[in-house]
Design an enzyme around this catalytic site. Structure first.
Site, PDB file in Angstrom:
ATOM      1  N   PHE A 131      26.283  84.370   0.126  1.00 26.31           N
ATOM      2  CA  PHE A 131      27.228  83.252   0.228  1.00 26.31           C
ATOM      3  C   PHE A 131      28.613  83.806   0.530  1.00 26.31           C
ATOM      4  O   PHE A 131      29.113  84.668  -0.190  1.00 26.31           O
ATOM      5  CB  PHE A 131      27.277  82.414  -1.057  1.00 26.31           C
ATOM      6  CG  PHE A 131      28.175  81.213  -0.903  1.00 26.31           C
ATOM      7  CD1 PHE A 131      27.723  80.076  -0.242  1.00 26.31           C
ATOM      8  CD2 PHE A 131      29.488  81.239  -1.358  1.00 26.31           C
ATOM      9  CE1 PHE A 131      28.558  78.979  -0.051  1.00 26.31           C
ATOM     10  CE2 PHE A 131      30.330  80.142  -1.169  1.00 26.31           C
ATOM     11  CZ  PHE A 131      29.862  79.013  -0.513  1.00 26.31           C
ATOM     12  N   ASP A 216      32.119  91.660  -0.009  1.00 23.57           N
ATOM     13  CA  ASP A 216      32.645  90.381  -0.489  1.00 23.57           C
ATOM     14  C   ASP A 216      32.601  90.402  -2.015  1.00 23.57           C
ATOM     15  O   ASP A 216      31.549  90.229  -2.621  1.00 23.57           O
ATOM     16  CB  ASP A 216      31.773  89.248   0.079  1.00 23.57           C
ATOM     17  CG  ASP A 216      32.214  87.869  -0.411  1.00 23.57           C
ATOM     18  OD1 ASP A 216      33.018  87.802  -1.374  1.00 23.57           O
ATOM     19  OD2 ASP A 216      31.748  86.861   0.153  1.00 23.57           O
ATOM     20  N   LYS A 245      38.269  84.358  -6.335  1.00 21.69           N
ATOM     21  CA  LYS A 245      38.043  83.546  -7.535  1.00 21.69           C
ATOM     22  C   LYS A 245      38.866  83.938  -8.768  1.00 21.69           C
ATOM     23  O   LYS A 245      39.724  83.187  -9.208  1.00 21.69           O
ATOM     24  CB  LYS A 245      36.554  83.536  -7.872  1.00 21.69           C
ATOM     25  CG  LYS A 245      35.727  82.728  -6.870  1.00 21.69           C
ATOM     26  CD  LYS A 245      34.326  82.491  -7.359  1.00 21.69           C
ATOM     27  CE  LYS A 245      33.616  81.420  -6.563  1.00 21.69           C
ATOM     28  NZ  LYS A 245      32.864  81.874  -5.390  1.00 21.69           N
TER      29      LYS A 245
END
Ligand SMILES: *Cc1c(COP(=O)(O)O)cnc(C)c1O
Length: 390
Positions: A131, A216, A245
């Protein structure tokens, strides 16, 4: 049903809960019910809710200046970049506001780098079940069909390989490969951890073909796994890393971190973000990093992570629905033989917030400063819920 909610688009399958405030690892809803928050806003609330030092850093900066644009040098942004460059052993940063934007920037930088070097390298390889975000470029990089459905035509140049399968990657990579993009732990894809030697083999493969390695770390970065960045468990250094995040402790901020010879391909006008790296977001991120250090939160993640993992493994022995426990530090997945939506709902009723990573995996993402007693409490609730659902 609240009639205000009619004006919000339906692009989330929302829980029927309205949270109003939080303190530490706890949140409250509009009925005054409390929940132990093991979602942390999807790995965002690094320090839980209302950490006094984070609040005062934000409040003090708000009084001075919230935003001034990247038309000017921003001293807090420079300090944050310097700090993260040092922590990561990479060199230069670009700031944005989210994970998708950080990955979008990374993909643009990869393309520009090979353009500048006069090499035709159209191919970017990512993993199945990965993702990387919801923009057109990053949903294309994402190795899951469900996020792409209905959005064609998509940007071209992406190929996908099974995760943790070095042979599949060896067959795919060639001298027209620009980059390989991987998560050190696939978060949304089910909390799947890279095998011990996988990332090292990927690094060697990248070196052999001159391919850039992009990691990532949007979900795994900033202490979540017990090291500042998850790839530090593997002793590999990426060429580019993305963060978002947990970086601002709840204030939106994303970052792309790169080696200097690669970031050199961005010059004035190559890329930008109006909000990216503004003084408020950078003050929050600097406070988060400082608090992680001052409160020795990496150690807490290792200790509480081990406690939670062992507790979940003990549940596995008593509840046959659990297949296995995966993860690192305080990103843990409980893979089940059945769908987990009902378990999540029952946990909510018992005052525990956890989330899913795919239909059959429970995901636990407590704040990095979670306490021993809170972990114990969460395990008790899970035990009760699993007991009742047998
Ligand atoms: C959440 C996530 C993203 C996307 O981040 P947004 O801030 O939602 O754009 C990208 N990559 C990974 C690994 C993520 O977990």
């Amino acid at each position: 049903m609240n009639s205000d909610s009619l004006a919000v688009m339906n692009n989330y399958a929302r829980f029927d809960i309205r949270l109003t405030h939080g303190k530490g690892s706890w949140v409250w809803d509009d009925h005054g019910k409390s929940y132990l928050d093991f979602i942390s806003g999807i790995a965002v609330n690094t320090l839980g809710h209302g950490h006094p030092k984070l609040l005062s850093a934000i409040n003090e900066q708000t009084e001075k200046m919230i935003h001034c644009s990247n038309l000017f040098h921003i001293p807090l942004q420079e300090r944050l970049a310097y700090t993260l460059a040092k922590e990561s052993a990479l060199d230069e940063l670009f700031f944005c506001n989210s994970g998708a934007e950080a990955n979008e920037a990374a993909i643009k930088l990869v393309r520009k780098y090979w353009f500048d070097h006069g090499e035709s390298r159209p191919q970017i390889i990512t993993a199945l079940q990965s993702f990387h975000g919801r923009t057109m470029m990053t949903l294309t990089a994402t190795g899951q069909e469900k996020v792409k459905k209905g959005f064609q035509p998509l940007p071209v140049g992406f190929d996908y390989v099974p995760y943790n399968d070095i042979e599949a990657l060896r067959e795919m990579v060639n001298h027209h490969t620009a980059a390989i993009i991987l998560e050190p732990i696939q978060g949304e894809g089910g909390v799947v951890v890279a095998d011990a030697n996988y990332l090292q083999q990927v690094r060697a493969l990248c070196d052999a073909y001159g391919v850039l390695l992009v990691l990532d770390e949007v979900q795994t970065g900033v202490g979540r796994t017990g090291k500042m960045f998850a790839h530090q468990h593997y002793g590999v250094l990426p060429d580019i890393m993305t963060l978002a995040k947990g970086l601002g402790g709840g204030v939106p901020i994303g970052a792309m971190v790169a080696k200097r010879d690669i970031s050199a391909s961005f010059d004035a006008g190559s890329h930008g973000s109006t909000f990216g790296g503004n003084p408020l977001a950078c003050a929050a991120a600097l406070a988060v990093l400082q608090i992680i250090e001052e409160e020795k939160l990496l150690e807490n993640v290792v200790e509480r992570g081990a406690q939670l993992r062992h507790g979940l493994q003990a549940l596995q022995a008593n509840h046959s629905v659990i297949d296995c426990v995966r993860g690192e530090g305080l990103i843990l997945g409980v893979s089940c033989h059945d769908e987990v939506a009902a378990i999540i709902k029952r946990c909510q009723q018992h005052g525990l917030l956890i989330l899913a990573a795919g239909p059959k995996v429970l995901r636990l993402l407590p704040p990095l400063n979670v306490s021993e007693a809170e972990i114990e409490h969460a395990l008790q609730i899970l035990d009760q819920v699993l007991e009742a659902s047998q």
